[in-house]
Scaffold this motif. Structure first.
Motif, short mmCIF file in Angstrom:
data_model
loop_
_atom_site.label_atom_id
_atom_site.label_comp_id
_atom_site.label_asym_id
_atom_site.label_seq_id
_atom_site.Cartn_x
_atom_site.Cartn_y
_atom_site.Cartn_z
N ARG A 65 0.13 -1.57 -0.59
CA ARG A 65 -0.09 0.01 -0.05
C ARG A 65 0.66 0.91 -0.34
N ASN A 68 4.49 0.97 1.24
CA ASN A 68 4.45 0.11 3.51
C ASN A 68 4.13 -0.92 2.53
N CYS A 70 1.99 -4.27 3.80
CA CYS A 70 0.80 -4.79 5.00
C CYS A 70 0.49 -6.14 4.29
N GLU A 85 -3.42 -4.20 12.25
CA GLU A 85 -2.56 -3.19 11.68
C GLU A 85 -1.02 -3.18 13.42
#
Length: 231
Positions: A65, A68, A70, A85
């Protein structure tokens, strides 16, 4: 004034570097590459925790994303509705482990620790994984390992690239030895009367009384018989 301007310039340059470095790392990410997860199991004294069965579950898909890397829950673990998260939160691994325990068929691999306490999960696709230990057998000498999360790949120590072969050193502890229970033995205090009862010596009074009874019985019959004759 010049110092403030120079300081602002340095801070701006550092900020640009921080923003560009993750992007460069993310650009090098190869989602089609396989990696591995290796466990080195030892206790606090360096003793290898050999044996035991360890399970590997794929719980998250790797996605990029922006700059980053993820992770998103896989379809198999989507019912847990766990947020990925903050992977350092212990509740994440605990919740996923409870679900995995109820659905053992979802495991990707199953391995045992060798005599050096080493477990190797090979040919592992990129993603987020749950590593947990099946309930140990009764003869297993160590406590059950806590479940934890592992990602493939992870950034290297310098933060400039990816490490697809991940090594983890989870903490394990030996089971405490059971406390021996003492079986009460015979009392060490001698009895007050050291002489044992001689039951055999009590037979003669019984025989004497029995003989006396026979004599008295015969004497009674004699008196009765002689009395009838006199009548």
């Amino acid at each position: 004034m010049k110092r403030k301007t120079l300081l602002r310039g340095v801070l701006l340059a550092l900020l640009i570097c921080l923003l560009l470095c993750p992007a460069a790392v993310a650009d090098e990410f190869d989602g089609s590459r396989n990696g591995s997860i290796t466990l080195n199991l030892t206790d606090g004294k360096g003793n290898a925790a050999s044996g035991g069965e360890f399970w590997l579950f794929r719980v998250g898909d790797a996605v990029v994303r922006g700059s980053n890397l993820c992770f998103e829950l896989t379809a198999d673990f989507a019912p847990t509705d766990v947020s990925l998260e903050d992977l350092n939160a212990s509740s994440v691994a605990e919740t996923l482990a409870q679900y995995a325990q109820q659905h053992p068929g979802l495991r990707l691999q199953s391995r045992s620790a060798d005599r050096n306490g080493r477990v190797v999960f090979s040919r592992v696709p990129c993603g987020l994984y749950l590593v947990m230990q099946k309930t140990p057998a009764s003869g297993y000498g160590f406590e059950r390992m806590n479940a934890f999360m592992a990602a493939v790949p992870m950034t290297n120590e310098s933060g400039t690239g990816w490490n697809y072969d991940v090594t983890a050193r989870p903490k394990v502890e030996k089971k405490p030895l059971p406390t021996p229970t003492r079986t009460p033995g015979p009392s060490a205090t001698p009895p007050r009367d050291s002489k044992l009862p001689q039951t055999g010596l009590l037979v003669w009074p019984v025989l004497a009384l029995a003989g006396l009874g026979v004599v008295l019985f015969a004497f009674g019959w004699f008196l009765r018989f002689t009395g009838k004759r006199h009548e």
